[in-house]
Each structure stands twice: as structure tokens, then as C-alpha cells.
Design a protein around this motif. Structure first.
Motif, PDB file in Angstrom:
ATOM      1  N   SER A 141      16.148   7.398   3.201  1.00 45.38           N
ATOM      2  CA  SER A 141      17.420   7.918   3.693  1.00 45.38           C
ATOM      3  C   SER A 141      17.435   8.017   5.210  1.00 45.38           C
ATOM      4  N   LEU A 142      16.256   8.128   5.824  1.00 50.09           N
ATOM      5  CA  LEU A 142      16.176   8.206   7.281  1.00 50.09           C
ATOM      6  C   LEU A 142      16.386   6.848   7.934  1.00 50.09           C
ATOM      7  N   ILE A 143      15.858   5.804   7.306  1.00 55.89           N
ATOM      8  CA  ILE A 143      15.901   4.491   7.954  1.00 55.89           C
ATOM      9  C   ILE A 143      16.998   3.582   7.405  1.00 55.89           C
ATOM     10  N   VAL A 144      17.864   4.133   6.559  1.00 56.43           N
ATOM     11  CA  VAL A 144      18.901   3.305   5.950  1.00 56.43           C
ATOM     12  C   VAL A 144      19.819   2.674   6.992  1.00 56.43           C
ATOM     13  N   ASN A 145      19.999   3.342   8.118  1.00 59.57           N
ATOM     14  CA  ASN A 145      20.877   2.809   9.164  1.00 59.57           C
ATOM     15  C   ASN A 145      20.126   2.076  10.272  1.00 59.57           C
ATOM     16  N   VAL A 146      18.804   1.947  10.124  1.00 57.02           N
ATOM     17  CA  VAL A 146      18.027   1.184  11.102  1.00 57.02           C
ATOM     18  C   VAL A 146      18.362  -0.296  10.916  1.00 57.02           C
ATOM     19  N   PRO A 147      18.713  -1.007  11.990  1.00 54.37           N
ATOM     20  CA  PRO A 147      19.098  -2.423  11.860  1.00 54.37           C
ATOM     21  C   PRO A 147      18.046  -3.235  11.113  1.00 54.37           C
ATOM     22  N   ILE A 148      18.499  -4.195  10.318  1.00 57.54           N
ATOM     23  CA  ILE A 148      17.595  -4.964   9.471  1.00 57.54           C
ATOM     24  C   ILE A 148      16.615  -5.799  10.288  1.00 57.54           C
ATOM     25  N   ASP A 149      16.961  -6.116  11.554  1.00 52.76           N
ATOM     26  CA  ASP A 149      16.035  -6.905  12.362  1.00 52.76           C
ATOM     27  C   ASP A 149      14.996  -6.038  13.068  1.00 52.76           C
ATOM     28  N   THR A 150      15.071  -4.730  12.888  1.00 51.53           N
ATOM     29  CA  THR A 150      14.045  -3.833  13.429  1.00 51.53           C
ATOM     30  C   THR A 150      12.794  -3.928  12.562  1.00 51.53           C
ATOM     31  N   ALA A 151      11.645  -4.110  13.180  1.00 56.37           N
ATOM     32  CA  ALA A 151      10.388  -4.190  12.432  1.00 56.37           C
ATOM     33  C   ALA A 151       9.987  -2.801  11.946  1.00 56.37           C
ATOM     34  N   VAL A 152       9.704  -2.695  10.665  1.00 53.25           N
ATOM     35  CA  VAL A 152       9.209  -1.450  10.073  1.00 53.25           C
ATOM     36  C   VAL A 152       7.773  -1.699   9.625  1.00 53.25           C
ATOM     37  N   ILE A 153       6.853  -0.914  10.147  1.00 55.42           N
ATOM     38  CA  ILE A 153       5.428  -1.119   9.867  1.00 55.42           C
ATOM     39  C   ILE A 153       4.906   0.086   9.084  1.00 55.42           C
ATOM     40  N   ASP A 154       4.251  -0.180   7.973  1.00 57.30           N
ATOM     41  CA  ASP A 154       3.699   0.867   7.110  1.00 57.30           C
ATOM     42  C   ASP A 154       2.181   0.874   7.217  1.00 57.30           C
ATOM     43  N   THR A 155       1.593   2.064   7.392  1.00 53.45           N
ATOM     44  CA  THR A 155       0.138   2.178   7.537  1.00 53.45           C
ATOM     45  C   THR A 155      -0.526   2.859   6.335  1.00 53.45           C
ATOM     46  N   SER A 156       0.214   3.103   5.265  1.00 50.02           N
ATOM     47  CA  SER A 156      -0.273   3.992   4.208  1.00 50.02           C
ATOM     48  C   SER A 156      -1.205   3.311   3.212  1.00 50.02           C
ATOM     49  N   ASN A 157      -1.887   4.149   2.443  1.00 46.95           N
ATOM     50  CA  ASN A 157      -2.695   3.735   1.299  1.00 46.95           C
ATOM     51  C   ASN A 157      -2.374   4.639   0.123  1.00 46.95           C
ATOM     52  N   TYR A 158      -2.651   4.145  -1.067  1.00 37.90           N
ATOM     53  CA  TYR A 158      -2.424   4.900  -2.299  1.00 37.90           C
ATOM     54  C   TYR A 158      -3.673   5.694  -2.653  1.00 37.90           C
ATOM     55  N   PRO A 209      -8.948  -0.787  -8.506  1.00 36.70           N
ATOM     56  CA  PRO A 209      -8.789   0.620  -8.881  1.00 36.70           C
ATOM     57  C   PRO A 209     -10.103   1.387  -8.984  1.00 36.70           C
ATOM     58  N   SER A 210     -11.108   0.783  -9.607  1.00 30.61           N
ATOM     59  CA  SER A 210     -12.387   1.485  -9.751  1.00 30.61           C
ATOM     60  C   SER A 210     -13.085   1.622  -8.408  1.00 30.61           C
ATOM     61  N   ARG A 211     -13.016   0.588  -7.576  1.00 28.98           N
ATOM     62  CA  ARG A 211     -13.624   0.661  -6.245  1.00 28.98           C
ATOM     63  C   ARG A 211     -12.896   1.683  -5.376  1.00 28.98           C
ATOM     64  N   ARG A 212     -11.579   1.752  -5.535  1.00 26.01           N
ATOM     65  CA  ARG A 212     -10.799   2.739  -4.795  1.00 26.01           C
ATOM     66  C   ARG A 212     -11.227   4.150  -5.161  1.00 26.01           C
ATOM     67  N   ASP A 213     -11.343   4.426  -6.446  1.00 22.23           N
ATOM     68  CA  ASP A 213     -11.692   5.768  -6.886  1.00 22.23           C
ATOM     69  C   ASP A 213     -13.104   6.148  -6.466  1.00 22.23           C
ATOM     70  N   LEU A 214     -14.021   5.179  -6.482  1.00 23.91           N
ATOM     71  CA  LEU A 214     -15.380   5.451  -6.027  1.00 23.91           C
ATOM     72  C   LEU A 214     -15.398   5.762  -4.529  1.00 23.91           C
ATOM     73  N   ALA A 215     -14.622   5.001  -3.756  1.00 23.01           N
ATOM     74  CA  ALA A 215     -14.574   5.226  -2.311  1.00 23.01           C
ATOM     75  C   ALA A 215     -14.020   6.594  -1.993  1.00 23.01           C
ATOM     76  N   VAL A 216     -12.949   6.983  -2.672  1.00 21.06           N
ATOM     77  CA  VAL A 216     -12.353   8.303  -2.435  1.00 21.06           C
ATOM     78  C   VAL A 216     -13.332   9.404  -2.822  1.00 21.06           C
ATOM     79  N   ALA A 217     -14.030   9.239  -3.934  1.00 18.46           N
ATOM     80  CA  ALA A 217     -14.990  10.246  -4.374  1.00 18.46           C
ATOM     81  C   ALA A 217     -16.121  10.403  -3.362  1.00 18.46           C
ATOM     82  N   ALA A 218     -16.583   9.285  -2.819  1.00 21.61           N
ATOM     83  CA  ALA A 218     -17.673   9.338  -1.838  1.00 21.61           C
ATOM     84  C   ALA A 218     -17.235  10.056  -0.570  1.00 21.61           C
ATOM     85  N   VAL A 219     -16.029   9.743  -0.094  1.00 23.06           N
ATOM     86  CA  VAL A 219     -15.531  10.402   1.111  1.00 23.06           C
ATOM     87  C   VAL A 219     -15.328  11.890   0.867  1.00 23.06           C
ATOM     88  N   THR A 220     -14.760  12.233  -0.298  1.00 27.88           N
ATOM     89  CA  THR A 220     -14.522  13.635  -0.630  1.00 27.88           C
ATOM     90  C   THR A 220     -15.825  14.410  -0.691  1.00 27.88           C
TER      91      THR A 220
END
Length: 244
Positions: free
Chosen positions: A78-95, A216-227
Motif C-alpha cells: 500500500s505504501l509503494i502502490v503509487n511509486v512509478p513502475i519504472d522506479t527500481a524496487v530492491i528487496d533484501t529479505s530472506n524467509y 529448506p533443510s539447509r535453511r533450518d540448520l543454518a538458522v538453528a546454528a546461528v540461534t
């Protein structure tokens, strides 16, 4: 690349470093979080970035960087709905399902970046999700330096890819073209290139070695190790019983 107007949503470990480095590189940087500009700490703005509201962060920018938890990205639509379509949107997230909750579509195999594009209703570029926040904050090097860390960038539109890669270079890392968003699962948490601080020469092999079925299994192992590293208390130093 210089003089770009950039808005950043999120000032966690990655967002903070982005704000500092991109402003130092000569860009006009605005930053926002969900709690208001008065809660953004002074060190985030040490290079001259400006703290603004979320609505102000998305207004009149050439690039929008989303550095917030993946589970919260649908709210940003809802925040970026009016951002022009030619504006680059960059996502840095992980699941991080253990931390943020489960997303059924991703658990069923949908590529994280494609899920994000559906939630936002627009194209994105995926960058900086494969590097740890400590490395991002402390291991930058000038262009051409031996051992400079590479950051993979995925995008479907050439313009998004070019902008995202140029900004990676501006923060002190080699940008590596990792292909389309459909292939960006190769840079997700648990993949061989995730938090391994690879060079540009080593990145192709790591991306090719990724196995979708094992993520998925490697992800969960990595998160567990960091935690475990973060939450395990350090031993209490023993006091000397010797008399003075």
C-alpha cells in the motif's frame, strides 16, 4: 553511479549500512521505519541521510530499497502502490519461518522473490540477501581489490538489474548478475553462496551447486546454528581464590 534519490524502508543491520554507504557514495538517501523518524538512531544518519516517515520515504525517489522482514512485505504494497513502475524496487529479505512464521506458498516451493513480486504487484530486484550483516558492515573494499566479496543480484528487468548492481558496487562489493527472479532461489538462505563471502570468481560455481530440494533443510540448520551461537550464554570467568 551518483546522485540517485534513494528511499530505504527498514533500518536494521542491513538497512543501516545501506543508508551510511549509499549516502557516502553521493546519493540522496531517505530512511524510514515503522515507528517513526524520531526513533531512528543518529549513527544511521552519520553520513548525512535523512530520517522521514514511511510515506515520505517512497515519494519522489529513483530507487526504493525494502530492507524489512519478508513476512512484512505485503504491508509495504500500500505504501509503494503509487511509486512509478519504472522506479527500481530492491528487496533484501530472506524467509526465516522459525522467526517470522510460515508462508504456505514458499513452503510449497515458490521462489521467495516471486512471492514478493506477487505481494507487491510489481517487478523487483533481489540483492544483498546472501551476505551476512557483519560482512556487509565490515568487509567492503575498493573496486579491484583482491578478495573483494561478490553479491548476487537477481532481476527480470534489465533496468532493475543495472541499478541494483551499480548500487552494490557503490557499497564496496562486486555485483554478480545471478539471472532472473525465477533463478534467485540459488541465493536464498541455505544455498552455497549464502553468508560464505565468495568472490566474483567463486560465485558461478556456488550458484550452480545449489539444490532446490535441499534448501529448506539447509535453511533450518543454518538458522538453528546461528540461534545457538547467539543465545548460548558465555561461560562465567572463574574468580581467583588466591590471596593478594
Amino acid at each position: 553511479m551518483s546522485g540517485v534519490r534513494i528511499g530505504i524502508l527498514g533500518v536494521g543491520h542491513i538497512g543501516k549500512t545501506l543508508a551510511q554507504r549509499l549516502r557516502a557514495a553521493g546519493h540522496d538517501v531517505k530512511v524510514a521505519n515503522s515507528r517513526g523518524p524520531h526513533t531512528i538512531e543518529a549513527d544511521v544518519l552519520s553520513s548525512g541521510g535523512r530520517a522521514v516517515t514511511a510515506a515520505e520515504a517512497v515519494a519522489d525517489v529513483d530507487v526504493m530499497i525494502l530492507s524489512i522482514p519478508l513476512i512484512r512485505l505485503p504491508r509495504a504494497a500500500s505504501l509503494i502502490v503509487n511509486v512509478p513502475i519504472d522506479t527500481a524496487v530492491i528487496d533484501t529479505s530472506n524467509y526465516y519461518p522459525a522467526r517470522e512464521g510460515r508462508i504456505e506458498a514458499i513452503d510449497a516451493g515458490q521462489v521467495e522473490s516471486l512471492w514478493v513480486t506477487e505481494q507487491l504487484g510489481r517487478p523487483i530486484a533481489k540483492a544483498r540477501n546472501a551476505i551476512g550483516s557483519h560482512s556487509f558492515a565490515s568487509k567492503d573494499k575498493p573496486a579491484g581489490s583482491p578478495g573483494r566479496i561478490a553479491i548476487p543480484v537477481g532481476a527480470d528487468r534489465d533496468q532493475d538489474r543495472q541499478v541494483a548492481m551499480a548500487l552494490v558496487e557503490d557499497t564496496g562489493f562486486d555485483a554478480f548478475d545471478a539471472g532472473t527472479l525465477a533463478d534467485s532461489w540459488r541465493q536464498q538462505l541455505g544455498a552455497p553462496c549464502y553468508r560464505t563471502d565468495l568472490t566474483r570468481e567463486d560465485m558461478p560455481g556456488a550458484l550452480a551447486a545449489a539444490e532446490a530440494g535441499r534448501l529448506p533443510s539447509r535453511r533450518d540448520l543454518a538458522v538453528a546454528a546461528v540461534t545457538e551461537r547467539v543465545e548460548t550464554p558465555r561461560p562465567t570467568p572463574m574468580r581467583s581464590t588466591a590471596s593478594a
